[in-house]
Each structure stands twice: as C-alpha cells, then as structure tokens.
Write an enzyme that holds these catalytic residues in place. Sequence first.
Site, PDB file in Angstrom:
ATOM      1  N   GLY A 153      -1.514   0.714 -11.035  1.00  0.00           N
ATOM      2  CA  GLY A 153      -1.703  -0.452 -12.029  1.00  0.00           C
ATOM      3  C   GLY A 153      -1.978  -1.766 -11.271  1.00  0.00           C
ATOM      4  O   GLY A 153      -2.131  -2.718 -11.982  1.00  0.00           O
ATOM      5  N   ARG A 194     -13.464   2.235  -9.893  1.00  0.00           N
ATOM      6  CA  ARG A 194     -11.760   2.007  -9.890  1.00  0.00           C
ATOM      7  C   ARG A 194     -11.549   1.666  -8.423  1.00  0.00           C
ATOM      8  O   ARG A 194     -11.848   2.065  -7.376  1.00  0.00           O
ATOM      9  CB  ARG A 194     -11.100   3.467  -9.928  1.00  0.00           C
ATOM     10  CG  ARG A 194     -11.215   4.124 -11.313  1.00  0.00           C
ATOM     11  CD  ARG A 194     -10.719   5.515 -11.160  1.00  0.00           C
ATOM     12  NE  ARG A 194     -11.108   6.280 -12.503  1.00  0.00           N
ATOM     13  CZ  ARG A 194     -10.421   6.285 -13.698  1.00  0.00           C
ATOM     14  NH1 ARG A 194      -9.082   6.132 -13.499  1.00  0.00           N
ATOM     15  NH2 ARG A 194     -10.642   7.068 -14.765  1.00  0.00           N
ATOM     16  N   ARG A 213      -2.692  13.319  -6.356  1.00  0.00           N
ATOM     17  CA  ARG A 213      -1.860  12.753  -5.441  1.00  0.00           C
ATOM     18  C   ARG A 213      -0.403  13.182  -5.382  1.00  0.00           C
ATOM     19  O   ARG A 213       0.059  13.860  -6.469  1.00  0.00           O
ATOM     20  CB  ARG A 213      -1.735  11.046  -5.574  1.00  0.00           C
ATOM     21  CG  ARG A 213      -1.232  10.765  -6.744  1.00  0.00           C
ATOM     22  CD  ARG A 213      -1.203   9.195  -7.199  1.00  0.00           C
ATOM     23  NE  ARG A 213      -0.730   8.998  -8.510  1.00  0.00           N
ATOM     24  CZ  ARG A 213      -0.857   7.699  -9.118  1.00  0.00           C
ATOM     25  NH1 ARG A 213      -1.404   6.827  -8.427  1.00  0.00           N
ATOM     26  NH2 ARG A 213      -0.447   7.439 -10.392  1.00  0.00           N
ATOM     27  N   TYR A 272      25.902   5.542  17.249  1.00  0.00           N
ATOM     28  CA  TYR A 272      25.936   5.707  16.089  1.00  0.00           C
ATOM     29  C   TYR A 272      25.773   4.352  15.164  1.00  0.00           C
ATOM     30  O   TYR A 272      25.534   3.504  15.615  1.00  0.00           O
ATOM     31  CB  TYR A 272      27.724   6.017  15.570  1.00  0.00           C
ATOM     32  CG  TYR A 272      28.636   5.151  15.993  1.00  0.00           C
ATOM     33  CD1 TYR A 272      28.875   3.900  14.950  1.00  0.00           C
ATOM     34  CD2 TYR A 272      29.214   4.927  17.108  1.00  0.00           C
ATOM     35  CE1 TYR A 272      29.775   2.635  15.314  1.00  0.00           C
ATOM     36  CE2 TYR A 272      30.173   3.700  17.352  1.00  0.00           C
ATOM     37  CZ  TYR A 272      30.435   2.867  16.405  1.00  0.00           C
ATOM     38  OH  TYR A 272      31.129   1.897  16.368  1.00  0.00           O
ATOM     39  N   MET A 311      -4.280  -2.971  -9.183  1.00  0.00           N
ATOM     40  CA  MET A 311      -5.581  -3.334  -9.128  1.00  0.00           C
ATOM     41  C   MET A 311      -6.316  -2.773 -10.156  1.00  0.00           C
ATOM     42  O   MET A 311      -5.925  -2.260 -11.298  1.00  0.00           O
ATOM     43  CB  MET A 311      -6.106  -3.018  -7.817  1.00  0.00           C
ATOM     44  CG  MET A 311      -5.398  -3.810  -6.638  1.00  0.00           C
ATOM     45  SD  MET A 311      -5.919  -3.427  -5.031  1.00  0.00           S
ATOM     46  CE  MET A 311      -5.571  -1.605  -4.964  1.00  0.00           C
ATOM     47  N   SER A 350      30.165  -2.807  19.323  1.00  0.00           N
ATOM     48  CA  SER A 350      29.626  -2.517  18.014  1.00  0.00           C
ATOM     49  C   SER A 350      28.852  -3.589  17.818  1.00  0.00           C
ATOM     50  O   SER A 350      29.317  -4.718  17.838  1.00  0.00           O
ATOM     51  CB  SER A 350      30.677  -2.280  17.090  1.00  0.00           C
ATOM     52  OG  SER A 350      30.087  -2.115  15.860  1.00  0.00           O
ATOM     53  N   LYS A 397      -7.096   7.726  -3.449  1.00  0.00           N
ATOM     54  CA  LYS A 397      -7.851   8.472  -4.591  1.00  0.00           C
ATOM     55  C   LYS A 397      -9.114   9.119  -4.061  1.00  0.00           C
ATOM     56  O   LYS A 397      -9.544  10.248  -4.406  1.00  0.00           O
ATOM     57  CB  LYS A 397      -7.951   7.291  -5.891  1.00  0.00           C
ATOM     58  CG  LYS A 397      -8.663   8.042  -7.038  1.00  0.00           C
ATOM     59  CD  LYS A 397      -8.919   6.815  -8.107  1.00  0.00           C
ATOM     60  CE  LYS A 397      -7.587   6.409  -8.636  1.00  0.00           C
ATOM     61  NZ  LYS A 397      -7.783   5.225  -9.665  1.00  0.00           N
ATOM     62  N   CYS A 454      27.506  -2.272  12.988  1.00  0.00           N
ATOM     63  CA  CYS A 454      28.268  -2.316  11.803  1.00  0.00           C
ATOM     64  C   CYS A 454      27.864  -3.185  11.045  1.00  0.00           C
ATOM     65  O   CYS A 454      28.727  -3.386   9.740  1.00  0.00           O
ATOM     66  CB  CYS A 454      29.665  -2.162  12.256  1.00  0.00           C
ATOM     67  SG  CYS A 454      30.048  -3.679  13.005  1.00  0.00           S
ATOM     68  N   HIS A 465       4.021   2.440 -17.626  1.00  0.00           N
ATOM     69  CA  HIS A 465       4.464   1.576 -16.444  1.00  0.00           C
ATOM     70  C   HIS A 465       6.046   1.561 -16.008  1.00  0.00           C
ATOM     71  O   HIS A 465       6.350   1.480 -14.960  1.00  0.00           O
ATOM     72  CB  HIS A 465       3.933   0.304 -16.708  1.00  0.00           C
ATOM     73  CG  HIS A 465       4.165  -0.660 -15.804  1.00  0.00           C
ATOM     74  ND1 HIS A 465       5.148  -1.831 -15.628  1.00  0.00           N
ATOM     75  CD2 HIS A 465       3.421  -0.931 -14.568  1.00  0.00           C
ATOM     76  CE1 HIS A 465       5.240  -2.481 -14.563  1.00  0.00           C
ATOM     77  NE2 HIS A 465       4.226  -2.175 -13.852  1.00  0.00           N
TER      78      HIS A 465
END
Lengths: 888, 888
Positions: free
Chosen positions: A102, A93, A337, A858, A104, A770, A24, A838, A453
């Site tokens: 929300g 803040r 943001r 893979y 903190m 695998s 922020k 896998c 929220h």
Amino acid sequence: MSDKKYVYDFAEGGARMKSLLGGKGANLAEMTFIGIPVPQGFIITTEACVHYSQTGEYPVGLGDEIEAHLANLESVTGKKLSDPSNPLLLSVRSGSVFSMPGMMDTILNLGLNDVTVEGLAASTGNPRFAYDSYRRFINMFGDVVMGIDPQLFEDALTQKKEEVGAALDTDLTADDLKDITARYKAILQQEAGATFPSDPREQLDLSVRAVFKSWDNQRAKVYRRLNDIPDHLGTAVNIQMMVFGNKGETSGTGVAFTRNPSDGNNEFYGEWLLNAQGEDVVAGVRHPRPLVELGEVMPEIYGELNTIRDKLEDHYRDMQDVEFTIEDGRLYMLQTRAGKRTAAAALQIAVDMVDSGMITKEEALSRIEPDALDQLLHPTLDPSVQMEPLTSGLNASPGAATGKVVFTADDASARGAKGEKVILVRWETNPDDLHGLVEAQGVITSHGGMTSHAAVVARGMGRPCIAGAADMKIDVVAKEITVDGVVIREDDWITMDGSTGRVYLGQVPLAPPQISGNFNTVLRWADEIRKLGVRANADNPEDARRAREFGAEGIGLCRTEHMFMQQERLPHVRDMIMADSTQERELHLAELLPFQRQDFDGLFRAMEGLPVTIRLLDPPLHEFLPDIVTVSVELERMKCTGADGGQIAAQEELVAKVKELHEMNPMLGTRGCRLGIQWPEIYAMQVRAIMEAACDVLADTGKTPCVEIMIPLVGFGTELKTMRELTEATADAVLAERRMEVPYKVGTMIELPRAAVTADEIAEYADFFSFGTNDLTQTTLGFSRDDAEGKFLTHYLKNDVLKDNPFQKLDQEGVGQLVAMAAEKSRGVNPEIKLGICGEHGGEPSSIAFCHRVGLTYVSCSPFRVPVARLAAAQAALNLSGGPSVNA
Amino acid sequence: MSDKKYVYDFAEGGARMKSLLGGKGANLAEMTFIGIPVPQGFIITTEACVHYSQTGEYPVGLGDEIEAHLANLESVTGKKLSDPSNPLLLSVRSGSVFSMPGMMDTILNLGLNDVTVEGLAASTGNPRFAYDSYRRFINMFGDVVMGIDPQLFEDALTQKKEEVGAALDTDLTADDLKDITARYKAILQQEAGATFPSDPREQLDLSVRAVFKSWDNQRAKVYRRLNDIPDHLGTAVNIQMMVFGNKGETSGTGVAFTRNPSDGNNEFYGEWLLNAQGEDVVAGVRHPRPLVELGEVMPEIYGELNTIRDKLEDHYRDMQDVEFTIEDGRLYMLQTRAGKRTAAAALQIAVDMVDSGMITKEEALSRIEPDALDQLLHPTLDPSVQMEPLTSGLNASPGAATGKVVFTADDASARGAKGEKVILVRWETNPDDLHGLVEAQGVITSHGGMTSHAAVVARGMGRPCIAGAADMKIDVVAKEITVDGVVIREDDWITMDGSTGRVYLGQVPLAPPQISGNFNTVLRWADEIRKLGVRANADNPEDARRAREFGAEGIGLCRTEHMFMQQERLPHVRDMIMADSTQERELHLAELLPFQRQDFDGLFRAMEGLPVTIRLLDPPLHEFLPDIVTVSVELERMKCTGADGGQIAAQEELVAKVKELHEMNPMLGTRGCRLGIQWPEIYAMQVRAIMEAACDVLADTGKTPCVEIMIPLVGFGTELKTMRELTEATADAVLAERRMEVPYKVGTMIELPRAAVTADEIAEYADFFSFGTNDLTQTTLGFSRDDAEGKFLTHYLKNDVLKDNPFQKLDQEGVGQLVAMAAEKSRGVNPEIKLGICGEHGGEPSSIAFCHRVGLTYVSCSPFRVPVARLAAAQAALNLSGGPSVNA
C-alpha cells in the site's frame, strides 16, 4: 545508446530476478513459467526507476522498449490500446524488491477515454461496467498522477447517489456513472488546472512516471526506514492486461493465504467479493465473504484455485499470499508472495513444513523474524477476571492491550511517543496513518477485514488489532464512539483483545503470555545451531525464574542498585551517604548487609548453579537522595512560612549534602568503580553479602552457585587491579570464615571508550568482560540518553541524520568498532576471557548478529527478549544478515 | 649465586653508567676518571635497591661485595673501620638516576662510637671536633635509621646551650658535646627502645638499608609523581670516606655553580662556610658567605676550585652545580651535576655556549625545559606603581606574586588547591613542606640562602621565592609576623617580588612579563627545527595580538560563545532562546549579527591573513539562562511573599523554559552541531557574520583573511555534510552579495570517540580536523571535568590510581590512541587534510611530543603557552622524549 535492457516480458523473467524486476513482477514471471494463469504483461526494471529518481528522466531507450513490449502484448492479447471498438486496458503497478504494501501507487483501467469507453461498453455489452471502470480510472489517475485529494471524488460520488436515491454504488446506472465521469473530469480541471489526457499512450507515460515518483513519497520513505529497506533500490513497474472482477455475476476477486496466517493451520484461507475489483477487498470498503463460500458459488473455479494453492506451496516451499480475479468465469492470478503471518502462525507453519519434510530446520529458522516472537510473549487478558465485552470485531492481530481512546493517527503518534498508553480507533486506516499505528498500544477499526490495511500492518508490528467492529459508531468530529447507546469519549480507557476481537470498557488487568509447544520446538532447533550463549538481565529471583523459563542460561547482569532503592532499605542507604566518617558509614552498611545477602540468596537458588553476574553498585550516590531543586525550594518554603529552627537546620544539612554530591554530568561523574575506590567499604559489604549468600546456598542445597562479580565503569587497568584485590581479600575472608570453597570470577563492564581501546591492559585483571553498550553508546557518541531521546535524537531520526536509534540498534560502525577492537585486544592477552554484552542491544537481532560475528561468548537481555535472542543467535550462526527477509 | 655485580669502586664507573650507579655516583666516578680530587669510595647499584624494595632483603652476594670493597677502601685510605686509634669514617648517601634533592636520606660520620670517638680526638688532636662529629652522627642515625623526630635532638641541644649559657653551637665545649652524645643516646633508647649500635659494621648495614627504604618514603613518592620519575628505578648508595669541613679554621665547605643560576651570567657563583659540614650550607641554618670571599680567605684553594670549574664545564659542556669540602687545607669535590637554573639563566647559558661554540643549537634547545619558559612570562610588579617595600631578603626565584599569608604547608596546600591565592611564610622549609610549595603563589623564608631547600624547589617550579628575609620575625603559634613593629597576621595580603627579594604590604598590581632577546633567539632556533605549526586559542583581538607577539602562526580556536556571553549581548541571546518560532528567533539573531561581525572583523585585522579557525556556537542553550535551582527558589519566594500575578506569571514562564532546556548531562546533550542542525538559523547568522567581516576587512585593508569555519561536536558524517552545506550556502550567498572572493575552509572538531573511530567517513566532508582533546578526554574516559577535579580525580591522583591528570597531560594510551587512529584514517581518504589540536594539551610538552609523533599539522594553545609549544615542538622534532631531562 545504452546496452541495458530496461523492460522484460513475463516470459523472460523469473523469481530469481527479484532485485531487477521487483517482487511482484518476478513472481508473475515465475507463475507464467510454471504454467499458472496470469494476465499477460511486461515489467520495467528497478534500474529504470533509479535512473528516473536521480535524473527526473527516462533512461535512454526506455520509451522505445516500452513501445516494443506494448506491441508484443497487443499481439498476444489480440487487443490494441486506443482501439475504439475493443480497446486493450492496462494496469500499472509498482513492485519493489521488498514488500511495501500500500505504500506506492497503482493505476487500473488505463486506456479508457470518452471513445474507448464506448468500445468497451459495446464489446462487453455492459455499459454500466464500462462507465464504472472509466470513473474508477479517472479517480485513480487524478489521485495518483495529478495529486488530487481523493475525498473530492468520494464526495462527488456520494452526492450523485443522494441525487438519484441510490443506497449502494451498485444501485447507480450506466448513465449515472457516465455523469460521474463528467463530474470527475471537471474536478480534475478545477483542481489541477489540466485537462484529463485522453490519449492512452500519454496516460501510460504519465502513469509510469507517477509510479517511479511514488518510490520517493513520504509514507514510502517512513515505511522503508521502519523496515530497514534501503532507499536506493527503486521500484519496478508492472504493466499488465486488465482483467475484470466486476463484469457481473460470473466475475469476482479475492485474496487468499495458502495457510491460515493467524494460527498457521494448514487450511486454505481467504476472502473474496462477487463482481468487484481487487481494491474493494483490500480497502475494506465492502465486507468480503469467506473463501469457502467461493466453493459454493463457483465450485470449478474454487477447485482450480485449490490446485494452484498446492502448486504454489510445492514450488515456493512457503506459505503464499495470493490475489486473484475471476473474469467472466476465467481465473487469473494477479500476485503471489510469501504470506505475512503472525508469530504463532510462523511457528506452526515452520513446524508443519519441517515435519512433512518440505523444508529443513535451518530453512525454517531462517524464515522466522526474531522480533515476531515477541508477540507471543505479549500479555493477554487476565483469565481470572470475568468481564462482559462491550462489543467485538474481527481478531485481526493477537495480543491484548489497554489504553486511552484517541481518534487520529497524529494524536496516537504524539501521545504514544510520550509514553502514554493509547488505543487508536478509526473507521479504517490507510498508509498515511502509519505513524499513529507505530505508537499506539493497539488499533480498532469499525470497517475492513482481516486483510485490511490496519490488520496487515498491525500483525507485522506485533500490535493487537481488531478490525470490522461494525457496532462501534465513530464520530471523529465529536470524538465519541457510540455502541448500543454507550458513549466512549476521547481519553476514556478501553481494553482490547486482538486474539478474540473483543472490546472492553475500562482497564482490564492483563496476564502474562503463554507459550506453545511450537515455540519451544523452534527454539530448541535454534539452540542446536547457535554459537552465542544467551543470558538474561535480572535483578530479583522472580525475574531470574522467568528468564530460565524463557531459556536463559545464566544471569548476565544483576544491578544491585535496584536493591538499594527499595522502600525499607532507602533510609539505611541515605544514612550511609550522609555519614561523616568511614566508621559511621560502615555501621549503616552493616544494616544493609542482611538485605543484600537475602537478595543474592534468592538469585543463586533460582539459577541453580548457572552463572550469576552481579554488578557492584554503579549509580552516583546523589541518585539515592532527593533532587536538588526540590530540596532547595522546600527550604525556601520553610524559611518563608517560619518553620521551626530545628526543621530548618535539618533541611539545610540535607541541602548541603545534596549540593556536595550534586553533579554537572552524573553520567561522567562519581559512579561505578569510582565509588568503590573512594569508599571501599561499600563494595566490601556487597562482596561479603554475595559470598555469604553463596555459602548459605551451597550449605543448604548442595549446589555450588556460579558467582561472577562485576566491577562497573572501569577505564584503567589500575582501577580493576585495585578493585580485584579488594574483592579477593573480602571474598577469601568470607570463605575462610565459613571454611567453604566457592569459586568466583572477577570481571568488568566495558562501557567507556578508553576501556575498549586499552582492553589489553584491563584484560590482565579480568576473568570476563561484559560490554555495557548502553553506556558505551552514550560515551562514544556523546549522547546522554535522557537528553537525546525526545530531543535532538528524535530530530535526527526524523530528518535522516541518523537511520536508527543507536540505543535500540547497536551503532556497528562506531560503538561496534570499539567492541570488536576490545574483543580482539583482550583475547590477545587472555585467550580464555569470557566476553558478553549486557546492554539493551543484547536482545536486538541485528546487534546479536554483530555479537556473533565478533565472536562474543554470550548476549544478555531482558527476560522477555531471551527467546528472540536465541532465535537471532541461531540465524546469525546460519549467516543471515539480520536485515529484512528477502522472501517477503 | 648471582653473577650480577652490585658494587663498583669509583675507579670502575663513569658518567655513562648513571642508570646503574645513580647520578651522584656516576659523576664521582667520572670526576675520579678526569683527575679531580674526590674522597674515595664505592657505589651500591640501583639494582640492589630495586631488589631490596621488592623483597625487603639484600640480593645474594651483596654483603660480601660490600665487605670486599670496604677492605679496598681501607687499604687506599690507610684507615680502618673500628680502628680505635685512627678510625675510617664514612658517609652513606643516596644517589638516584634523576635528581631528587633532599628527598632521600644521608648519614655522615658513620663509624663513630664511644671508643673510636676517642681515637678521632687523639688522631686529630681536636676532641671538640670529634664529639661534635659524634653527636651529629647519632642525630642523623636516630632520625634516618631509627625514625626519631629530629626536633627531640634539637631540643636537647638547645637545652644544653641554655644550661651552659652558649649563644652559638660553636660556643659548646668538647665536654658539653660529649654530654650531648649521652643525652642523644638516651633519647634513642627512650623513643626507639633500642640501644645505639656501637659496631660500625652494624651501623653501615642499617644505614644502607635505610637509604634503600628512603626510596619508598612518602615525600620521595610525591616528588617523583610531580617530576615524572618512574617508581621502579631505585636509588644507588654512595659510600665514601668522610672528609671534614669542620676541622677548624683551615677547613670549610661550600656549594657552587659554574655560572650564575639566576641570570646565567658567566661568573663563578656560590656560597661557603668556614669550619662547617655540608648540610650547614644547604639547610640554611647558618648564613653562608659569598664564594668570592673564599678567594680572600684561602686564595690557593679558590684558585684550584676555579681550575676545576673550567675543567668540569669543558668536560660536561654544561653549567655544573658542585659541592666541595676543604679538610685541613685540602680540597675535595663531593658532587657535580648539571645545575638547576631559572629559565632566564637557561636561555642566557644556552645562547652563550652556542656563541662560544661549546654546544650546538640543537643541544642548547634540548637542555631547556619548555615549561620553564613559562616563568619568563609570569607577571612582575607593575612598574608604574611606586611602593615602599616593607622588608627584603634574597632574590631566590624570580617572578612576582600576591596572596594571603599562611604559615603552614598544610594550610597552603589546602587553601591553594581551592584556588585561593596564598603566600607561604616559613622560618625555613624542608622536603616535608613540598605539598605547600606546590599550591602557594610564592614562598618567603626568614632563614636560608640561595641554595636553601625553598629556593631550589621554588626555582624548579617557576614559583617566586624570597629566602633569608631575616627581619621578619615569625611566630608560628600566634600566626603573626613582626617587621620593625609592623604586625602581619594570617590572611593579610602581601606581595612579593622574587626577582628583587622585596616584600610589600597589601596587594600590589602586577604587570605582564617582559621577554628578553635570548628568549626570541632561542625560540627562533626552535622555529628552524620544529615541524609542528603553533597556533593560539584566542577569542578576541587583544588575545590575538598577544598570541602573535608570542609567535603564534594563526588562531586554532576562536570560541564564539564567549561573544554571546557579553553583557550587552546576553539579553538578545536570551530573547533568541525564548523565541517561540523560527521567525521570532531570526529577528533576535539579526540583532546579534552586527556584534558578531564586529568580533570577527577585529580578529581578522589582528591576524593579517594568518589562519583564523572559528568554531560555531557550541554550548547548550541553557548555559545562557539562569540556573534551574535559582529560578525555582525565586518563584517559590515570589509566591510565598505574595508578589503580583504578572511577575509570578513571567517567572513561571522563565522556569518553564529553563526546565524545558534543562539537561541531565549537558556535556552529552543538545550542543555543538546538534544546535546547528535543529536551529540552522543560528549557525547561518554566525557564518554570515564571519563572511561579511572577511569581506569588510579585505575591502578595507586589501589583505584577504584566511577563514576556517569549524563545526563542533560532530559524530557522524551526515552531521558534517548537512552543516557544510548550510555553511557553503550561506557563505556563498554573502560573497555573491558582496561580489568578492574570499576562500574559506570548513572543518570539524574531533571530540567524540565516535568521530575518531569513523574519521574516514567524516573526513570526506572536512578540509581540516581539530582534535578537541578536552572534550575527547571527557567522553573517552567518562570523566566530567566539573565533577572529577577536586573529587574522584583528586582521589585517584593522590592514591596512584592515575599518574597524571589527563586534562593536563594527554592520556596517550587511551585518548591518544583515538587521535592516532583518526589521523591515520582521515589521511587515508583525504591526504591533504589539515590536522590540529586545540585542547589544553596543545600547550603541554609531552602532549606536543605526541602530536609530533602522530604527524599533526599544528598545535593550538593559550597565548602564554605559545613559546612553550614552540620549544616543545622543536624538542619533539629532535626526538626527545618530553619526559624529564636525564642530565639533571
């Protein structure tokens, strides 16, 4: 005595200082730099918070630095803290490096006391506003700094409203509000045993400390654990001049997204409230108005906001989520943001921004959270079913869900964790409800809007959400919902569609998801970039076809035991197990052969020449027989009730066989290749079925299936050698009988630690490995998954003994070390060896990044995770960490 | 075409060429070299055998080499193969690198046929001798080369003896024997469908091939597996001029040991037979005479033999086992090799040879097989019990045993493997009976002597053996033994004492073993040399005291769960488990505390300041409750028989708790530190008991106990960190209460693969590691010991998938790799860390050698294995392989 600088003016910072100034603060500084109006202020760094977390004290020099920057702010704004005539009021803040919405604490209107409130009233000519600000300040201060239950303040306000007959907060007069401030201070005194501190410098000091402490509150910790945010970062503290959206009819406040966060359309999208402060929008207490109406009420301000929208997108090159306040006709931006968005919106925005040349494909790919794609694959309501909705609300997060109604986050959490399908229904949610949202199928709130929220959190988790379903009258105590006279009780089934906002009674059938063009566009980009192949785990032709639709390049794991479990086959399987001789067993196997051949036939046809890795029978044989307790109790019952002798004898034989095969630790028992080595006829039947099917498909379609036969649970080179010989002898016999040529590979699972550390020895007999990371995790960690989840593992996760569930995210330090070792050793003796994974980790982004780093060939995952894997593999190739995105 | 030399004359070889020439051939060459008379001959190398094993053919050139060396032998001996008047006869014997007594084949009298037998008769003037040799040759050739059941020849011989009324073989005349050769050839023709080959060169060729093949016969393979002899070595073939001990009253044959192989006394010890060939002694067919009687019958020969005895011991510097033959008053040595001996003899010989300066302590230590020490620790008959023996025989192998009588090796093997105590009773044994000897408690034979097959094998295995118990009349078909009218039937209990040769009816109590002075002398030498510490696993003061008597330097593992299992404590343990709250659980733990304190008090006193490593509770809690099948069946029974409601409700509660705690894979479940982390009060009680006991013992004795607290089943650094904090908090609280100082260490078991690969992380919180290689083997290999032994593991060992049982010998390639990795990693972060091993491998020599190589601090094993471990550790320090001794 420290040389460190702990406080920065906005003019001193910028977006690149996010880790020091928090998201922020860095963006407020950045907006200041590019000439966007923000209320002036300064930032206490995250380093100061970390010091405070560790020691409970300010670092040396921080107090002086705050004083100096405060003096500067007073000079810039021309107002002074504690000035009885024209007091400077501050907002305090939190601002962490990663967004924790929300989680903190925030304190507004700091600087008011019984003296300055009169000055504010005089300087604005608006005593009502002044006292409204004052009572809000005491409320927040009491809640955040002094830990008083905010419900007590709410109750006092409600009581006052009843006393004076006020319907809305706005019906209260200045005197009413002044009386409320007195009542609030009395609550403070009574509950905390402390007098409200009237000195604004003391207020500031206590507030800064409270924000520091809020970094370590329980809900923030939970949020960080769920979102992989490190605990050591700390939060910055943003101290800004207050601006007021609640000064009257020329004031207001709102939140906006530079593009539509639900569908990604390039339109300015948001909500605002006239004469209100920011939390009124976010908390969902009042129903906000669409942003477009701001253009009608305050056209100039709307125009300015539109210009800022373009400037921010041009500057940040991403969709922004902003907060703004209009004070007496003057626009201030309070925050910008990167905007959270649905997966569909993320894809749309990515495609649009690449099309317009604003960002590259690589940047676009890097911004899409792979797990978010899963949202698009979630079911919708079955379109063929015609149903009248019971009611509707805002379509706050897409996807359909069905479940039993529960009314508290605790219930949702407890029952959802057990696997029950529940839908959480609340008036509204707050950060304390997070654990319930995590476990529910979906959430419905009767209040709040698209930015409430519940909506924000649900979208982040890909969970359906309907917000503001105002017709649902919720009685939490009676556990009932009433909609136009219809009563829904706890445990009643309802169905919700987060994409339309509609709520239905009962269980409505769900339909599989549809995939948009953007989805395929983005995944094609991913395919261009990724190095890892992506296969699917599929046991039947239907799953295989779905996997191909999702882009799978082969089957990485076909579990043949699922075929044994089917109704029509199980009797043959049981006869085979009960057989007293090899000969008898072979007879029963011969009856299973046609079924298996048919299974493989379908798979080969569905995969049209793509690789199909078939694992030979893996589970212990007793898994195909009834449970030992059941059969023993049944035998006792038979004896006790005097069943006939033949029945008892048959049951006794069954009990004997079940006992013979019973194992103390089946995970470590006679399974995998230990079956094939003791009863080679079982594996021989399976190999024959595979090769006969391959020949049939080749003969019929002209396309040669790509056959990979996988031997499970190998720990010793001799095991694979023996099983390879059996496989080759059987396969070559079939090919000779058919006079056909079908190439086939033989490989093994690496799912035992011994297999990993002796991979060089085993690789001599393997065309491929695998990594079965599910079982490898069980053996490496000594965690029986059946006995860990819901038991000690749950305890470990709750108590921070473990950060992640190792069955969901690969334990890279432990299991991963073995995988890396095996990959290196096997390539040392067999550079051509194919290496895949896998386990379930094959579809989890951080694990996929790991697989990329150690150079696997893979990953293979469930069909629905294939798109996630394709994107995660591309991000891995782009060298992203697989952790949370920093631009949030 | 090959340059390799495949055949060596004795004059060309020597003892150092053992791997090429085999043990027997190398020593024949060596004896030739030092001037000891041996029948001349040549040796075909092991390389030739290996080639034959692999290809089924002679290597190129072998046939020519044999021919050349045969020509040389003919020239040296002045005789010619096939010479009808004075034929050269040959022996063809196997000779492997490591001794494999009786495992492979031998052919004697080769060269005889219907023509040469007459020449032999004429040249010796002894037709009876010639035909006796001829019939023996056909018998052996038929058995070894043509695979005919030797019983058929025995039967034919017996029948002929009956026909002519001969009581003994020696009663048969030359004509009788000639007739027998004809009958033998007919058996050959009928059984093998082949004519007996009369050409001596064909006989030689077939015999060489048969010896090659005998390397791969089943009993040889079993023997090699049991004795860790590699399969790829092959056997040499020794071809020698025949000498005859059966030429009449000036001939004979015998075997001798240069010292007494039973007790090690420095005396010439052996047996011989007049007018006999070698196998008559070894096979136990005739009762041999003590060697000392040779001095009476042939004093000159006996003198020459005594001189050779001294020469051989001086040369080989070890006790030798020799075979000799006397032909017509001339002595030939047929073999010398290091003599097998009992453990007691090994110690006596070692001590004597060191005392006399013949060998060093290091050499002495290197010659003692560590496992053999175990023999000395075996029980004897309880000396307080006065019993009359039923009968007696030769005290062939020491130690006492009791068991049920079985009559076949198959029964002994099958029932012994199941854990039944059986004693194998046979007329005599042969190599085919090996599997039965392995599983029996002991073996008794009614025939044969100290060097019979049963005696040699039993001594090698440390199993009691009584040979030549001639009064026992064995009826194998009726399964009965009759001794002076007393009948012993199968399954009757008997007791045997191999040290005295006495047999008793029934079960006689056994007494613990006594240890001689030599034992302690040798182990003191070992202690001077070894680098590894040796501790014992002991759970109670009695075991701790015994361990110290055997030389243990501490307790490496005290398992506290054994204390929980005791009768008087189990109810408290069960109440603790059934507790509904922490508070209730703490109440029951408080009742267990005094018991635990008392346990530790005794251990600390017994160990007098030596380290005591105490493992906190390890097994899953359900192990303390009854089994799930039992309680479920009992509940069904109660319901069925209409038990009263209260009883049923109580049983239902028990069933519910058992079900709640039931685990699919307890090995991988809630055990070890997972208990301590979830219910810290359990570990806190144990730590309190440990520290209170330590304080009590210090206060009482003035000696500070050396306390090491061990946390089991750690896989993550955070686990050990948490448990270390709990341990320190509890221990420090006790010390503060008592106002005493007792240092204590905190460490962990390394028994999970993850712990091994992340040992650096875990070592940060550990003062010591103890490798729990039992569980580490289970997890690394994925072998549940309960489900593997007797099931797939047995199958694997039988079928050579695995060479050794990994629970007996550490799997060095797999599990060992993890141990080495953990040792290295942990020392990297904590160079002072103590590293031990407390699995069963801690008492197994090859595993101990491994522990030495990777630099562990100590091994810990069962008290009885402590002496073995001390010696094995010394041998490891002397850099011996831990494999079989090469000088056998």
